[in-house]
Design an enzyme around this catalytic site. Structure first.
Site, mmCIF file in Angstrom:
data_model
loop_
_atom_site.group_PDB
_atom_site.id
_atom_site.type_symbol
_atom_site.label_atom_id
_atom_site.label_comp_id
_atom_site.label_asym_id
_atom_site.label_seq_id
_atom_site.Cartn_x
_atom_site.Cartn_y
_atom_site.Cartn_z
ATOM 1 N N LYS A 1 -3.194 11.786 -10.995
ATOM 2 C CA LYS A 1 -2.571 10.533 -10.562
ATOM 3 C C LYS A 1 -2.449 9.568 -11.741
ATOM 4 C CE LYS A 1 -2.964 6.923 -7.013
ATOM 5 N NZ LYS A 1 -3.714 6.466 -5.826
ATOM 6 N N SER B 1 -0.963 5.096 -2.251
ATOM 7 C CA SER B 1 -0.425 5.134 -3.599
ATOM 8 C C SER B 1 -0.490 6.521 -4.222
ATOM 9 C CB SER B 1 -1.177 4.131 -4.480
ATOM 10 O OG SER B 1 -2.546 4.462 -4.594
ATOM 11 N N SER C 1 -4.873 5.023 0.387
ATOM 12 C CA SER C 1 -4.026 5.729 -0.579
ATOM 13 C C SER C 1 -4.300 7.213 -0.697
ATOM 14 C CB SER C 1 -4.151 5.069 -1.959
ATOM 15 O OG SER C 1 -3.638 3.756 -1.930
#
Length: 465
Positions: A70, A145, A169
């Protein structure tokens, strides 16, 4: 091979059924075919470099497995933007602690997964890389996210993916991409950082995967005990499952607006757990939702203001911050000590309430709406109810986030629109293994994750901009 889960890929590597170089080549071929339509993987590294790196992967539980990290986690030698144009050319000199653990375990870092700017918001778009699209309908959002991670897993571009979770997220993108996402108890995946270690406990890293066995494999690497982090409670150890009493909170007594079809999908998933011997009861809201929300946005803005204050104070960088970041910072800078204390008192009351509840697990939907159009910034209403902030539409995730409870998002099926939804299973603090044992039984009984997206809809040349 790359349509198999991580456990099967690693077994094939160890038995010699496939070489690490061949697995990497197949992974990169899949990315080349699929990624243009979904824009999940960014900062992809050079092919020949990755093929050589695969051949030299160190021994370990993830030896030779390609992983994209990520884009909120620092990766040595690989561009790390945090989704911000301020850092579009930023190449860290070192890895974050979690990334270092992945490399030491033998994973080969191929690039990054897309995320919203600074991870703010449950829709993965930013001015550096653009928007990540949902593999089940590329006109829709993949969530966030960790949206890039969820879409990369769904399309089988990677077999494991890390994520982080402040406000759902790891859970919202798991639900919207028909995979598993797990927010661990605070401290299980410890990430050393300077500054306050007591008030700033809203966010954590965690794993995403297509099976619970894979999820626990990655968590076992992420959750190594860190002597430099006083809150570290690793390592993670699996446990056998027991029959559990699950409290179904539905829509929090009507406080959380829900799109049609979501509650029915979640109740069907809970029905499957009942067939496995678990007890499901409907429970009344344990606390007023408005109190939890007020505590949440107070503490979140307070933390955000301190994290981004340097960028906000400098005119040269403030102009690059998105409006939602500025909103959080300016709210946080106006907080009085009394207001923060009041919010933390509500948080403590909620923590005491969950600890004393007569259920083992609380259940809520993973999101309040199905994936929305990818061109939106954020939904302004849910089921006819206006949203007063950029993140109010994800209010359903804060009961776990506010007090750092372990929360597993499991696939709950597909709506009439063909889009996936998830169910949150929230446990007591420190009961991560028990929640994942429940997920393991569910995983063995469900068939949703076998239903991948239509390859003809994702293997296209459509621009993800």
């Amino acid at each position: 091979m790359i349509d198999r889960d991580a456990t099967a890929q690693l077994k094939a590597l160890r038995t010699g059924e496939i070489s690490a170089r061949e697995l990497m080549a197949a992974t990169l071929d899949r990315i080349e075919a699929v990624n243009p339509a979904v824009n999940a993987i960014v900062a992809l590294q050079d092919r020949e470099t990755l093929l050589r790196a695969a051949e030299k992967a160190p021994d370990g539980p993830l030896q030779g497995l390609p992983i994209a990290v990520k884009d909120l986690a620092d990766t040595k030698g690989i561009t790390t933007t945090y989704g911000s144009p301020i850092f579009k050319e930023h190449v860290p000199a070192g890895d974050s602690a979690m990334v270092a653990r992945l490399r030491a375990a033998g994973a080969v870092i191929i690039g990054k997964t897309n995320t919203p700017e600074w991870g703010l918001g449950s829709h993965s778009y930013n001015p550096v890389y653009g928007v990540t699209r949902n593999p089940y309908d590329t006109s829709k959002s993949a969530g966030g996210s960790s949206g890039g991670a969820g879409a990369a897993l769904a399309t089988r571009m990677v077999a494991l993916a890390d994520g982080s979770d402040m406000m759902g997220s790891l859970r919202n993108p798991a639900g919207w991409n028909n995979v598993y996402g797990f927010r661990p108890s605070y401290g299980l995946v410890a990430e050393p950082a300077p500054g306050d270690m007591f008030l700033s406990q809203l966010s954590t890293n965690g794993p995403m995967a297509r099976t619970i066995e894979d999820l626990e494999l990655l968590l076992s690497v992420q959750a190594a005990h860190d002597p430099h982090h006083p809150h570290s409670i690793g390592p993670y150890r699996t446990s056998e499952g027991d029959q559990m009493k699950i409290g179904w909170l539905r829509d929090w007594g009507g406080a959380y607006p829900m799109e049609s079809g979501i509650l029915e999908l979640c109740e069907s998933a809970l029905g499957l757990l009942e067939t496995l011997g678990h007890t499901v009861i409907e429970v009344d809201p344990p606390m007023p939702s408005d109190a939890l929300w007020d505590a949440w946005i107070t503490l979140r803005s307070f933390v955000a203001a301190e994290k981004f204050r340097t960028l906000y104070d400098a005119p040269a960088t403030r102009s690059f911050l998105k409006p939602e970041a500025i909103w959080e910072i300016e709210r946080g800078l106006q907080m009085t000590a009394q207001r923060v204390h009041a919010a933390s008192t509500i948080r403590s009351d909620w923590f005491r309430k969950t600890a004393s509840m007569d259920v083992d697990v609380l259940a809520l939907p993973s999101a309040q709406m199905f994936p929305f159009p990818a061109y939106w910034d954020w939904p302004t209403e849910v089921a006819g109810t206006a949203m007063d902030t950029y993140h109010r539409w994800m209010e359903v995730v804060i009961p776990a986030s506010l007090t750092g409870l372990p929360a597993l998002s499991v696939p709950a099926g597909f709506g009439d629109n063909g889009l996936p939804m998830g169910l949150q299973l929230i446990g007591h603090r420190g009961q991560d293994a028990a929640i994942l044992a429940l997920g393991r039984a569910y995983d063995a009984a469900q068939g949703w994750t076998a239903l991948g997206p239509d390859p003809t809809s994702t293997a296209s040349s459509r621009s993800p901009g």
